[in-house]
Design an enzyme around this catalytic site. Structure first.
Site, short mmCIF file in Angstrom:
data_model
loop_
_atom_site.label_atom_id
_atom_site.label_comp_id
_atom_site.label_asym_id
_atom_site.label_seq_id
_atom_site.Cartn_x
_atom_site.Cartn_y
_atom_site.Cartn_z
N THR A 45 0.74 -1.10 -0.11
CA THR A 45 0.10 -0.02 0.04
C THR A 45 0.81 1.05 0.19
OG1 THR A 45 -0.09 -0.16 2.53
CG2 THR A 45 -1.89 -1.15 1.07
N GLY A 46 2.21 0.94 0.10
CA GLY A 46 2.88 2.22 0.09
C GLY A 46 3.41 2.76 -1.40
N VAL A 48 6.25 2.72 -2.91
CA VAL A 48 7.10 1.69 -3.82
C VAL A 48 6.40 0.68 -4.00
CG1 VAL A 48 9.05 0.46 -3.84
CG2 VAL A 48 9.16 2.83 -2.96
N ARG A 73 -3.58 -2.86 9.51
CA ARG A 73 -4.55 -1.63 9.18
C ARG A 73 -4.84 -1.66 7.89
NH1 ARG A 73 -0.14 1.31 10.21
NH2 ARG A 73 0.93 2.56 8.53
N ARG A 133 21.77 -3.66 3.30
CA ARG A 133 22.69 -3.25 2.29
C ARG A 133 24.34 -3.48 2.57
NH1 ARG A 133 19.56 2.12 1.42
NH2 ARG A 133 17.81 1.38 0.18
N CYS A 170 18.15 5.03 -3.37
CA CYS A 170 17.77 5.55 -4.46
C CYS A 170 18.74 6.67 -5.09
CB CYS A 170 16.47 6.25 -4.24
SG CYS A 170 16.37 7.60 -2.90
N HIS A 283 14.80 12.48 -8.35
CA HIS A 283 15.90 13.19 -7.85
C HIS A 283 16.75 13.83 -9.10
CE1 HIS A 283 14.84 11.39 -4.33
NE2 HIS A 283 15.72 10.47 -4.05
#
Length: 375
Positions: A45-46, A48, A73, A133, A170, A283
């Site tokens: 739902t975000g 990304v 939720r 990472r 990113c 960006h």
């Protein structure tokens, strides 16, 4: 005088079965197929997460079944995908039973908690957070830059086992897409980066707040400041990540450390200044490069014209160069303002301006390209 048209170049080429957009005019896609992997999207739902779905659909990524996972939720929400309605399920450890590929973008805490659970169940986790990472046992991959880093990882159906592959930050992805082809030719020894980062990097709520603040300020109202502690609309401020004892913020140090890991070069000198600007989803990055070997700007253009996933927008006559707005919703990273560094007289310095869509190549597209390499 140089005038270079906006020339499209191929992205990282997926396997033949995935030829991108081969049925773009059709309303019925054939990505749903019995021999495809089971795919889970974590944090669907975000911003990304939603982009994951768009990229999967546009690239006809094959799947036999799809799980859409989010917090409690969000559970129960209905999301359409390729002509079918899917119900968002609550993310729990059992969510990964039978999953082959899990695309994670739900924050570092969730990745640390449930990424290893998914791996234990045999899934390949492609994680968009910073959780893994810098783990020396986890490959940090940009498919056009260092695909060899994940060459040992295979799906469980192909004699493989569960594993984690990290999506770089990113700003790192966008920078290295433009710089790595030049690095391969002349070897970068020092890189100075200044970033101009969009709201999308802070999530969907930040994008909504920027739009709200813009309206409020134009109406003469006091701006709503919930995501950031200061006005975002019509403003530029230091990146909102935490400051470290050395005076750099976390975003700046990600660029430093991730570049060294991706290039497998701990000697390269990198410094960065990361700023948040009032753009929505792409960006911009100013990059100054110092090379071990000479590299002139004409040769640099020739190299970048052949680079996968890169376009050149470098029209000095028309003063036309990459912009965040121009690359929004685009797959390619755009490079322009290619010029010799006049502070050096040895042809070992260049300046570049690089722009890329933060949600797309900076996150979702890169992750899906990683998943394509597993097929």
């Amino acid at each position: 005088m140089h005038s270079t048209a906006y020339t499209r170049h191929l992205l990282f080429t997926p396997p033949p079965a995935l030829s991108a957009r081969r049925r773009a005019s059709s309303t019925v896609r054939m990505a749903l197929r019995e021999d495809g992997p089971t795919v889970a999207v974590v944090g669907v739902t975000g911003a990304v997460g939603q982009e994951f779905l768009q990229v999967l659909s546009q690239r006809d990524f094959p799947y036999s079944s799809l799980k859409l996972l989010a917090s409690r939720r969000s559970a129960g929400k209905q999301i359409p995908f390729q002509g079918k309605m899917y119900t968002v399920e609550e993310l729990v450890p059992e969510s990964f039973d039978g999953v082959d590929i899990a695309l994670f973008s739900a924050g570092g805490g969730i990745s640390k908690e449930l990424g290893p659970v998914a791996v234990e169940k045999g899934a390949i986790v492609v994680d968009n957070s910073s959780a893994f990472r810098m783990d020396p046992n986890v490959p940090l991959v940009i498919p056009e830059v260092n695909p060899e880093a994940m060459s040992h990882i295979r799906l469980k159906g192909r004699n493989g086992k569960g594993a984690i592959i990290a999506n770089p930050n990113c700003s790192t992805i966008i920078c290295l897409m433009g710089v790595t082809p030049l690095h391969r030719h002349a070897k970068v020894v020092r890189m100075v980066v200044s970033t101009y980062q969009a709201a999308s990097g802070a999530g969907a709520a930040a994008m909504e707040e920027l739009a709200l603040q813009t309206s409020e300020v134009l109406d003469g109202k006091k701006p709503t400041c919930k995501i950031f502690k200061q006005q975002y609309a019509f403003n530029v401020f230091s990146h909102n990540s935490s400051l470290l004892p050395n005076g750099y913020n976390e975003e700046e140090m990600k660029l430093v450390k991730e570049t060294r890991k991706i290039w497998n070069n701990d000697e390269v000198k990198v410094t960065a200044t990361c700023m948040r600007v009032a753009t929505m989803r792409a960006h911009g990055e100013s990059v100054n490069l110092q090379f071990e070997n000479p590299l002139d700007e004409d040769t640099a253009r020739q190299i970048l014209q052949k680079a996968p996933g890169v376009v050149i927008i470098d029209d000095r006559e028309m003063n036309n160069f990459p912009t965040p707005l121009g690359v929004s919703n685009k797959d390619e990273v755009a490079v322009g303002r290619i010029r010799q560094d006049i502070s050096r007289d040895d042809n070992r310095g260049l300046d570049l301006w690089v722009c890329g869509d933060q949600i797309r190549k900076g996150a979702a597209l890169n992750a899906v390209q990683i998943a394509e390499m597993l097929l």
